[in-house]
Enzyme design. Structure first.
Site, mmCIF file in Angstrom:
data_model
loop_
_atom_site.group_PDB
_atom_site.id
_atom_site.type_symbol
_atom_site.label_atom_id
_atom_site.label_comp_id
_atom_site.label_asym_id
_atom_site.label_seq_id
_atom_site.Cartn_x
_atom_site.Cartn_y
_atom_site.Cartn_z
ATOM 1 N N TYR A 1 -71.295 95.024 3.269
ATOM 2 C CA TYR A 1 -70.801 95.752 4.292
ATOM 3 C C TYR A 1 -71.936 95.437 5.607
ATOM 4 O O TYR A 1 -71.736 95.004 6.736
ATOM 5 C CB TYR A 1 -70.366 97.005 4.220
ATOM 6 N N SER B 1 -72.984 98.414 13.324
ATOM 7 C CA SER B 1 -73.160 99.745 12.567
ATOM 8 C C SER B 1 -74.710 99.982 12.219
ATOM 9 O O SER B 1 -75.613 99.040 12.263
ATOM 10 C CB SER B 1 -72.210 99.705 11.142
HETATM 11 N N1 LIG Z 1 -66.295 105.381 10.969
HETATM 12 C C1 LIG Z 1 -67.515 105.018 10.825
HETATM 13 O O1 LIG Z 1 -68.417 105.764 10.326
HETATM 14 C C2 LIG Z 1 -68.305 103.456 11.358
HETATM 15 C C3 LIG Z 1 -67.296 102.544 11.499
HETATM 16 N N2 LIG Z 1 -67.976 101.270 12.084
HETATM 17 C C4 LIG Z 1 -66.963 100.290 12.323
HETATM 18 O O2 LIG Z 1 -66.206 100.635 13.308
HETATM 19 C C5 LIG Z 1 -64.850 100.000 13.482
HETATM 20 C C6 LIG Z 1 -63.826 100.875 13.439
HETATM 21 O O3 LIG Z 1 -63.706 101.507 12.108
HETATM 22 P P1 LIG Z 1 -63.037 103.355 12.269
HETATM 23 O O4 LIG Z 1 -62.597 103.189 13.504
HETATM 24 O O5 LIG Z 1 -64.307 104.009 11.532
HETATM 25 O O6 LIG Z 1 -62.290 102.925 11.085
HETATM 26 P P2 LIG Z 1 -60.664 103.133 10.813
HETATM 27 O O7 LIG Z 1 -60.482 102.675 9.170
HETATM 28 O O8 LIG Z 1 -60.111 104.259 11.163
HETATM 29 O O9 LIG Z 1 -60.009 101.943 11.789
HETATM 30 C C7 LIG Z 1 -60.177 100.592 11.336
HETATM 31 C C8 LIG Z 1 -59.203 99.707 12.210
HETATM 32 O O10 LIG Z 1 -59.418 98.410 11.808
HETATM 33 C C9 LIG Z 1 -58.219 97.724 11.671
HETATM 34 N N3 LIG Z 1 -58.120 96.767 10.936
HETATM 35 C C10 LIG Z 1 -59.074 96.544 9.640
HETATM 36 N N4 LIG Z 1 -58.769 95.330 8.962
HETATM 37 C C11 LIG Z 1 -57.948 94.478 10.003
HETATM 38 C C12 LIG Z 1 -57.464 93.221 9.990
HETATM 39 N N5 LIG Z 1 -57.581 92.463 9.030
HETATM 40 N N6 LIG Z 1 -56.919 92.926 11.061
HETATM 41 C C13 LIG Z 1 -56.964 93.633 12.115
HETATM 42 N N7 LIG Z 1 -57.174 94.899 12.078
HETATM 43 C C14 LIG Z 1 -57.793 95.350 10.914
HETATM 44 C C15 LIG Z 1 -57.363 99.042 11.154
HETATM 45 O O11 LIG Z 1 -55.882 98.699 11.665
HETATM 46 P P3 LIG Z 1 -54.817 98.205 10.626
HETATM 47 O O12 LIG Z 1 -55.102 98.596 9.163
HETATM 48 O O13 LIG Z 1 -53.617 98.518 11.207
HETATM 49 O O14 LIG Z 1 -54.966 96.512 10.684
HETATM 50 C C16 LIG Z 1 -57.837 100.005 12.173
HETATM 51 O O15 LIG Z 1 -57.084 100.216 13.142
HETATM 52 C C17 LIG Z 1 -64.886 99.069 12.313
HETATM 53 O O16 LIG Z 1 -65.578 97.816 12.382
HETATM 54 C C18 LIG Z 1 -66.146 99.909 11.224
HETATM 55 O O17 LIG Z 1 -66.854 98.945 10.364
HETATM 56 C C19 LIG Z 1 -69.152 101.168 12.513
HETATM 57 C C20 LIG Z 1 -70.083 102.318 12.453
HETATM 58 C C21 LIG Z 1 -69.574 103.707 11.835
HETATM 59 O O1 LIG Z 2 -70.678 101.603 9.354
HETATM 60 C C1 LIG Z 2 -70.549 102.766 8.975
HETATM 61 C C2 LIG Z 2 -71.531 103.773 8.823
HETATM 62 S S1 LIG Z 2 -72.336 103.780 7.292
HETATM 63 O O2 LIG Z 2 -71.319 104.187 6.417
HETATM 64 O O3 LIG Z 2 -72.725 102.711 6.732
HETATM 65 O O4 LIG Z 2 -73.324 104.888 7.281
#
Ligand SMILES: NC(=O)C1=CN([C@@H]2O[C@H](COP(=O)(O)OP(=O)(O)OC[C@H]3O[C@@H](n4cnc5c(N)ncnc54)[C@H](OP(=O)(O)O)[C@@H]3O)[C@@H](O)[C@H]2O)C=CC1
Ligand SMILES: O=CCS(=O)(=O)O
Length: 252
Positions: free
Chosen positions: A152, A139
């Site tokens: 985070y 991120s």
């Molecule tokens: N959206 C954003 O702005 C950004 C996101 N990210 C990163 O991208 C990744 C995906 O996030 P994003 O798609 O945005 O968020 P979402 O919340 O839409 O998706 C997150 C996914 O992670 C899964 N997850 C969470 N905890 C667990 C666990 N303990 N075991 C298995 N699966 C888990 C959830 O599935 P379930 O709950 O079914 O287990 C879900 O499918 C993350 O690592 C996030 O930190 C990075 C930068 C920016």
């Molecule tokens: O990882 C997520 C992006 S932000 O919320 O930290 O800008």
């Protein structure tokens, strides 16, 4: 080279968009996440296009990770691309107002979970050799301090450094490692972070043009399908309408 992708957190956001993007290109899919009904729904949507195997998996549980990887059906065993996507942010309040449990959950998921899955699949990926890849979701929060980012951002700094360090150890194996660092992207991320606060979600992503899950899935797919001799170490992606702010100063 087989074309089998193992995606963590495939039930939402980037992970689900990746499932669709890789399926479009004919890859076999191993889809994991905690929400079984979402995995079942995704499998039903994609199974006529490509082979799909699903497994309910909490990445924090190292034994469950080993079990799922060890029990992959023959046709899905030779994983060529791992997308370490499962992750979350919690507790956007200042550090001093946060429950320790929330910090622990972020560390257990974003750090230990990612390490668990990587460790379990490394022998397979090394067995595949040239062209195999590990794509980790980092991120911009890894590099940019901001209020409420506390643990985070620190977990994502771990993801960045772990990715670089893996590159060193995997030199000579052909396995590529990439840290993808998205900025503002509209998924369920903010709903999770705020405990379901729809108004905050709408305010954050409204009146601007955030990245979509599909934008990031396209980058992940691009990285996974580059020529086998090319490694993108880190890819930082922001929407055009996002940039950095300045320093904050406490004054009398
Ligand atoms: N959206 C954003 O702005 C950004 C996101 N990210 C990163 O991208 C990744 C995906 O996030 P994003 O798609 O945005 O968020 P979402 O919340 O839409 O998706 C997150 C996914 O992670 C899964 N997850 C969470 N905890 C667990 C666990 N303990 N075991 C298995 N699966 C888990 C959830 O599935 P379930 O709950 O079914 O287990 C879900 O499918 C993350 O690592 C996030 O930190 C990075 C930068 C920016
Ligand atoms: O990882 C997520 C992006 S932000 O919320 O930290 O800008």
């Amino acid at each position: 080279m087989n074309r089998i992708v193992f995606i963590t957190g495939a039930t939402s956001g980037f992970g689900r968009a990746c499932a669709w993007r890789f399926a479009e290109a004919g890859w076999s899919l191993v889809l994991t996440g905690r929400r079984e009904e979402r995995l079942t729904e995704l499998q039903a949507q994609l199974k006529d296009k490509v082979p799909v195997h699903t497994a309910v998996l909490d990445v924090r549980d190292s034994q469950a990770v080993k079990q799922v990887v060890g029990a992959l059906p023959e046709a899905f065993r030779d994983v060529t691309c791992l997308v370490n996507n499962a992750g979350l942010a919690l507790a956007p309040q200042p550090a001093q107002a946060v429950d320790l449990d929330d910090w622990q959950t972020m560390i257990d998921t974003n750090v230990s979970g990612l390490v668990n899955v990587t460790h379990a699949l490394l022998p397979t990926l090394i067995g595949q050799g040239a062209g195999a890849s590990i794509i980790n979701l980092g991120s911009v929060a890894a590099d940019t301090p901001y209020p409420g980012n506390h643990v985070y951002g620190a977990t994502k700094a771990f993801v960045r450094q772990f990715s670089y360090n893996l590159r060193c150890d995997l030199l000579g194996t052909g396995v590529r490692v990439t840290d993808i660092a998205p900025g503002l992207a509209e998924t369920e991320f903010t709903l999770v972070r705020t405990g379901g606060d729809r108004a905050t979600h709408d305010k954050l992503y409204g009146s601007t043009t955030p990245l979509t899950a599909e934008d990031i899935a396209e980058q992940i797919f691009h990285v996974a399908t580059l020529p086998a001799h090319v490694n993108i170490n880190r890819l930082e992606v922001m929407p055009v309408r996002q940039a950095w702010g300045g320093f904050a100063i406490d004054r009398d």
